[in-house]
Design an enzyme around this catalytic site. Sequence first.
Site, PDB file in Angstrom:
ATOM      1  N   GLU A   2      78.694 -13.410  53.830  1.00  0.00           N
ATOM      2  CA  GLU A   2      79.591 -13.940  52.882  1.00  0.00           C
ATOM      3  C   GLU A   2      78.919 -13.405  51.637  1.00  0.00           C
ATOM      4  O   GLU A   2      78.259 -14.189  51.272  1.00  0.00           O
ATOM      5  CB  GLU A   2      80.219 -15.139  53.125  1.00  0.00           C
ATOM      6  CG  GLU A   2      81.289 -15.500  52.433  1.00  0.00           C
ATOM      7  CD  GLU A   2      81.377 -15.589  51.119  1.00  0.00           C
ATOM      8  OE1 GLU A   2      81.787 -14.480  50.363  1.00  0.00           O
ATOM      9  OE2 GLU A   2      80.902 -16.428  50.410  1.00  0.00           O
TER      10      GLU A   2
ATOM     11  N   CYS B 221      81.869 -16.948  44.076  1.00  0.00           N
ATOM     12  CA  CYS B 221      81.775 -15.540  44.534  1.00  0.00           C
ATOM     13  C   CYS B 221      83.260 -15.337  44.357  1.00  0.00           C
ATOM     14  O   CYS B 221      83.742 -13.889  44.485  1.00  0.00           O
ATOM     15  CB  CYS B 221      81.553 -15.730  46.214  1.00  0.00           C
ATOM     16  SG  CYS B 221      82.199 -16.763  47.060  1.00  0.00           S
TER      17      CYS B 221
END
Length: 469
Positions: A226, A260
């Site tokens: 990720e 993110c």
Amino acid sequence: AWAGVCSICLHLAPGRQAGSQPRYAWLRELGLQEENPGVYNGRWGGGGEIPAPKRGEIVRQIGDALRQKIKVLGSLVSLEMGKIFVEGVGEVQEYVDVCDYAVGLSRMIGGPILPSERPGHALIEQWNPVGLVGIITAFNFPVAVYGWNSAIAMICGNACLWIIAKVLEDNRVPGAVCSLVCGGADIGTAMARDERMDLLSFTGSTKVGKQVALMVQERFGRSLLELGGNNAIIVFEDADLNLVIPSALFAAVGTAGQRCTTARRLFLHESIHDEVVAKLAKAYAQVRIGDPWDSDTLYGPLHTKEAVKMFLDAVEQAKQQGGSVVCGGKVINRPGNYVEPTIVTGLPHNAPIVHTETFAPILYVLKFKEEEEVFAWNNEVKQGLSSSIFTKDLGRIFRWLGPKGSDCGIVNVNIPTSGAEIGGAFGGEKHTGGGRESGSDSWKLYMRRSTCTINYSKNLPLAQGIKFQ
């Protein structure tokens, strides 16, 4: 059964030890001392012998334990990485929520019974734990990312290299099932190269993630990545600006731009560009900057001095490439790593700095004319994590969700790019890594699949009608 091999000791930083300053006395509630014992010696192994619903019950108790300490843990998150207190508590709540989700999932995981072409045969899909799951978490979400991984991994029957000892021991499960190791690249490299690590989940930058993936792949291991995101919000001329302004503000400024899923690009239809920029600049001016523990604060510091330098470098590059700073762009003169939330306009969609993910509160505002071009601009960056459009056009919404729309793992409509719920799979495409955590069928990544054919007849027919006599 579940067990572990590692023994470490966690040290608190000088001056922040429990009891050394009245302000940090609450650390005692978490049992933190100057030196904190880590995990235990033993043997790594999965928990597959414990039925999945029983594993779910243990995860439920972990969620309850987190609930009891949620505000103190939220304070610890805020102290560690600088996010505001309410976001720290919200991050612990994510762990609680995924524990609740995992409890139900523990009674649902499994494979189908498939039709066999041969009489007297059963074709089934069997799922078993992979074994040991290594979890390398990022500084910006030290609790939530671990929670997404560990809660699901545990109900699948895996041990985790990371710690929640007391609940486990109360259930006669070794605390080492969730073991914590603190370290830098040396520890991460060892985990990536260790063949005993059946799955390595890594959350962090694309640059480091690529190194991790190569090391894991070299030993034919399994990784869950990720990584970064260069996320865009697209605002069409029919959008409800009462939704757009607070959405763009939260997505770009929340956690000081260190998510993110932070919005880094804001595409505005040319007919509403100036109006939205003016309203957004006014909203930026009202952001309350201060101590993350102050309940009135909406915006805290960056994590490190290196992050401040990256912020300043990015602002300078944006100017050199033709951008205009509408607001922000400077370091704030106060103790800590504080910078001004920043809006930059006037850059082309393909400017190098626009295509660079800078982990800081910089929002590049860009003009567009047509749907087709802006969908292409959304997809032209290397990352593919989160994206969002604001529109009332139903046809456009479904084109956005379809094969010619966003190529991201998270594709939103009339909400920000950040703030994902735990029920859906979280992750992205391209240089974001392709991994999925948390909800939906992400549990499959923490298990190994076997296709099993069982002959319960007295005959031996071969598949595809083959005769071998």
